[in-house]
Design an enzyme around this catalytic site. Structure first.
Site, PDB file in Angstrom:
ATOM      1  N   ASP A   1      28.271  53.648  40.004  1.00 36.89           N
ATOM      2  CA  ASP A   1      28.204  52.766  38.847  1.00 36.89           C
ATOM      3  C   ASP A   1      29.381  53.042  37.902  1.00 36.89           C
ATOM      4  OD1 ASP A   1      27.513  51.300  36.594  1.00 36.89           O
ATOM      5  OD2 ASP A   1      25.406  51.893  36.648  1.00 36.89           O
TER       6      ASP A   1
ATOM      7  N   LYS B   1      23.932  31.993  37.325  1.00 36.44           N
ATOM      8  CA  LYS B   1      22.675  31.462  36.817  1.00 36.44           C
ATOM      9  C   LYS B   1      22.466  31.891  35.367  1.00 36.44           C
ATOM     10  CE  LYS B   1      20.412  31.354  41.350  1.00 36.44           C
ATOM     11  NZ  LYS B   1      19.262  31.824  42.156  1.00 36.44           N
TER      12      LYS B   1
ATOM     13  N   ASP C   1      33.715  51.289  43.281  1.00 35.99           N
ATOM     14  CA  ASP C   1      32.932  50.190  43.830  1.00 35.99           C
ATOM     15  C   ASP C   1      31.699  50.785  44.488  1.00 35.99           C
ATOM     16  OD1 ASP C   1      32.099  47.677  45.043  1.00 35.99           O
ATOM     17  OD2 ASP C   1      34.185  47.027  44.930  1.00 35.99           O
TER      18      ASP C   1
ATOM     19  N   ASP D   1      31.577  39.920  39.473  1.00 35.40           N
ATOM     20  CA  ASP D   1      30.490  39.002  39.810  1.00 35.40           C
ATOM     21  C   ASP D   1      30.226  38.082  38.617  1.00 35.40           C
ATOM     22  OD1 ASP D   1      28.034  37.779  40.489  1.00 35.40           O
ATOM     23  OD2 ASP D   1      27.482  39.497  41.727  1.00 35.40           O
TER      24      ASP D   1
ATOM     25  N   THR E   1      45.089  37.431  46.198  1.00 37.97           N
ATOM     26  CA  THR E   1      44.205  37.849  47.288  1.00 37.97           C
ATOM     27  C   THR E   1      43.755  36.645  48.115  1.00 37.97           C
ATOM     28  OG1 THR E   1      42.169  37.616  46.005  1.00 37.97           O
ATOM     29  CG2 THR E   1      43.348  39.715  45.824  1.00 37.97           C
ATOM     30  N   ARG E   2      43.254  36.923  49.312  1.00 40.38           N
ATOM     31  CA  ARG E   2      42.719  35.843  50.149  1.00 40.38           C
ATOM     32  C   ARG E   2      41.527  35.171  49.466  1.00 40.38           C
ATOM     33  NH1 ARG E   2      41.308  38.101  55.779  1.00 40.38           N
ATOM     34  NH2 ARG E   2      41.080  40.056  54.634  1.00 40.38           N
ATOM     35  N   PHE E   3      40.690  35.979  48.813  1.00 42.18           N
ATOM     36  CA  PHE E   3      39.560  35.418  48.076  1.00 42.18           C
ATOM     37  C   PHE E   3      40.055  34.462  47.004  1.00 42.18           C
ATOM     38  CE2 PHE E   3      37.080  35.852  44.126  1.00 42.18           C
ATOM     39  CZ  PHE E   3      35.901  35.250  44.531  1.00 42.18           C
ATOM     40  N   GLU E   4      41.075  34.864  46.273  1.00 40.48           N
ATOM     41  CA  GLU E   4      41.628  34.009  45.234  1.00 40.48           C
ATOM     42  C   GLU E   4      42.255  32.763  45.842  1.00 40.48           C
ATOM     43  OE1 GLU E   4      44.863  34.321  41.553  1.00 40.48           O
ATOM     44  OE2 GLU E   4      44.427  36.055  42.815  1.00 40.48           O
TER      45      GLU E   4
ATOM     46  N   GLU F   1      40.425  50.847  38.428  1.00 40.55           N
ATOM     47  CA  GLU F   1      40.109  49.511  38.927  1.00 40.55           C
ATOM     48  C   GLU F   1      38.613  49.447  39.197  1.00 40.55           C
ATOM     49  OE1 GLU F   1      41.329  46.214  42.340  1.00 40.55           O
ATOM     50  OE2 GLU F   1      42.230  48.201  42.393  1.00 40.55           O
TER      51      GLU F   1
END
Length: 264
Positions: free
Chosen positions: A147, A174, A120, A170, A243-246, A95
């Site tokens: 990395d 931009k 991560d 991410d 997920t909460r973010f989702e 992951e």
């Protein structure tokens, strides 16, 4: 993946003295250091605010369940996931990017015979995932610091992974930063090497133009084939938690796209 806030809030862990490592027995600030060339990275290292519980988990559990991505060795994945107790691991997935680790811990709990190597650069997230694994008795999680490109290129043997997961990388929205996006042809060629034939590459994003880019790049790559017969996006599989973010993105009418491609 954008990190999710941990709760409940806890006081920050004590800071190290000047010139001392923040976590002497934990992850290094830059494990690859000068061993690898400087390049455009698809991430920004984030040390961040570490709570007492996260810092304690990093100190106690890193020697057992953590590893630094230094590019100096090839990992023996079966040995890495060998354990004296708990269900035996019979498949291993990578992951890339796990935020605060809540979804990772949930997937590990629901599928204890699958080992998850979670990589991560977010120190609080590393500590939080180790803490969650410890509290829930999860023995099938290993946390890699550094990395993911170096991990894939230098530290994973060929045909060793049963799957790769890239959830909410991410988006670099931009235009001048689009080249930093992780899902590119070069990355796919790199990730294909340690994947077994038939292994699943699972990506998810809530950025529409990134989803389109992922679909185009994956669809054109010779090492992967879409599991969806019409060549489009896949329904969210049951093994990927919401997920909460989702959930926050869905509340804002963001559309989440899952892409499931099989290694040829």
């Amino acid at each position: 993946m954008t990190p999710e806030p941990s709760e409940p809030a806890e006081p920050p862990a004590p800071s190290a003295r000047p010139n001392e490592p923040r976590f002497p027995d934990g992850p290094k600030p830059d494990p690859a250091d000068s061993h690898h060339e400087r390049r455009i990275r698809s991430f920004q290292p984030r040390r961040g605010r570490v709570t007492t519980a996260q810092g304690d988990a990093l100190q106690r559990l890193w020697p057992q369940w953590g590893l630094d991505v230094d590019g100096q060795r090839v990992l023996d994945l079966p040995a890495l996931f060998a354990q004296e107790s708990g269900p035996a691991v019979d498949r291993i997935v990578l992951e890339i990017g796990f935020g605060m680790g809540e979804a990772t811990a949930q997937m590990a709990a629901e599928d204890p015979t699958t080992g998850i190597l979670a990589v991560d650069v977010h120190t609080p997230g590393q500590g939080n995932l180790l803490n969650l694994a410890d509290k829930n008795g999860l023995t099938n999680v290993r946390v890699a610091n550094g990395d993911a490109i170096i991990l894939l290129r230098s530290m994973l043997p060929a045909a060793a992974l049963d799957g790769v997961r890239v959830y909410f990388p991410d988006p670099w929205p931009k235009k001048r930063h689009v080249k930093r996006r992780l899902i590119q042809p070069e990355f796919l060629s790199l990730v294909a090497g340690p994947m077994k034939p038939g292994a699943l590459l699972h990506c998810a994003t809530d950025w529409e133009d990134y989803a389109e880019q992922m679909l185009d790049v994956l669809g054109a790559h010779p090492d992967f084939e879409n599991t969806v017969p019409d060549g489009g996006y896949a329904p969210r599989p049951s093994f990927r938690p919401l997920t909460r973010f989702e959930g926050k993105g869905l509340d804002k009418s963001h559309v989440v796209h899952d892409l499931l491609f099989r290694r040829k």
